[in-house]
Design an enzyme around this catalytic site. Structure first.
Site, PDB file in Angstrom:
ATOM      1  N   GLN A  94       0.554  -1.167   0.010  1.00 29.46           N
ATOM      2  CA  GLN A  94      -0.213   0.200  -0.048  1.00 29.46           C
ATOM      3  C   GLN A  94       0.818   1.214   0.009  1.00 29.46           C
ATOM      4  O   GLN A  94       1.729   1.415   0.716  1.00 29.46           O
ATOM      5  CB  GLN A  94      -1.010   0.094   1.227  1.00 29.46           C
ATOM      6  CG  GLN A  94      -1.771   1.253   1.302  1.00 29.46           C
ATOM      7  CD  GLN A  94      -2.950   1.042   2.402  1.00 29.46           C
ATOM      8  OE1 GLN A  94      -2.773   0.340   3.267  1.00 29.46           O
ATOM      9  NE2 GLN A  94      -4.049   2.111   2.216  1.00 29.46           N
ATOM     10  N   HIS A 154      -8.290   1.735  -1.274  1.00 31.57           N
ATOM     11  CA  HIS A 154      -8.869   1.730  -2.751  1.00 31.57           C
ATOM     12  C   HIS A 154      -8.532   0.368  -3.510  1.00 31.57           C
ATOM     13  O   HIS A 154      -7.941  -0.546  -2.725  1.00 31.57           O
ATOM     14  CB  HIS A 154      -7.855   2.801  -3.673  1.00 31.57           C
ATOM     15  CG  HIS A 154      -6.487   2.505  -3.468  1.00 31.57           C
ATOM     16  ND1 HIS A 154      -5.605   2.847  -2.641  1.00 31.57           N
ATOM     17  CD2 HIS A 154      -5.541   2.030  -4.686  1.00 31.57           C
ATOM     18  CE1 HIS A 154      -4.490   2.358  -2.638  1.00 31.57           C
ATOM     19  NE2 HIS A 154      -4.294   2.152  -3.775  1.00 31.57           N
TER      20      HIS A 154
END
Length: 136
Positions: free
Chosen positions: A95, A101
């Site tokens: 990440q 997302h």
């Protein structure tokens, strides 16, 4: 809730322009600005959640529903041969933007595949211990 220092909050709200392919009251789906493949898109909630650990279960479920909704028409429009649906949590897992997302990454026959990993081996006893420690 929104984080004024979060680039994805700014994109999701429309403050920063994006190549939006879908939008509703809860999400914006945009083409990734640094795509892995042609048509690589991101599902971004409009509310700020750092990652899957923090996101509301209903919002997470809707994100996966949107992934399901999008990959068939995207496959047809892009001529893709398959899709990766990817979601990273925490830096060690890849990440880089700390706003939940999901990546929708079209895959094309004959192109390099970027998602690979090795395999670890565990004894039957170790597997049983792992299993017991994870049972809910």
């Amino acid at each position: 809730m929104r984080d004024d220092n979060c680039i994805f909050c700014k994109i999701a709200s429309g403050e920063i322009p994006s190549n939006t392919i879908f939008e509703d009251e809860d999400f914006r789906i945009i083409l990734d600005a640094a795509p892995a493949t042609k048509g690589h898109a991101l599902i971004i909630p409009k509310e700020h959640y750092k990652d899957l650990y923090e996101i509301d279960e209903n919002v997470a479920a809707k994100a996966f529903g949107l992934a399901k909704k999008m990959i068939t028409p995207m496959t047809e429009a892009l001529g893709a041969d398959g899709f990766n649906v990817l979601q990273n949590n925490k830096e060690v897992a890849g990440q880089t933007v700390f706003h939940f997302h999901m990546h929708l990454i079209p895959r094309y026959e004959g192109k390099d595949k970027i998602l690979t990993w090795g395999h670890e081996e565990f004894s039957d006893e170790e597997m049983k211990k792992i299993c017991e420690s994870l049972k809910q």
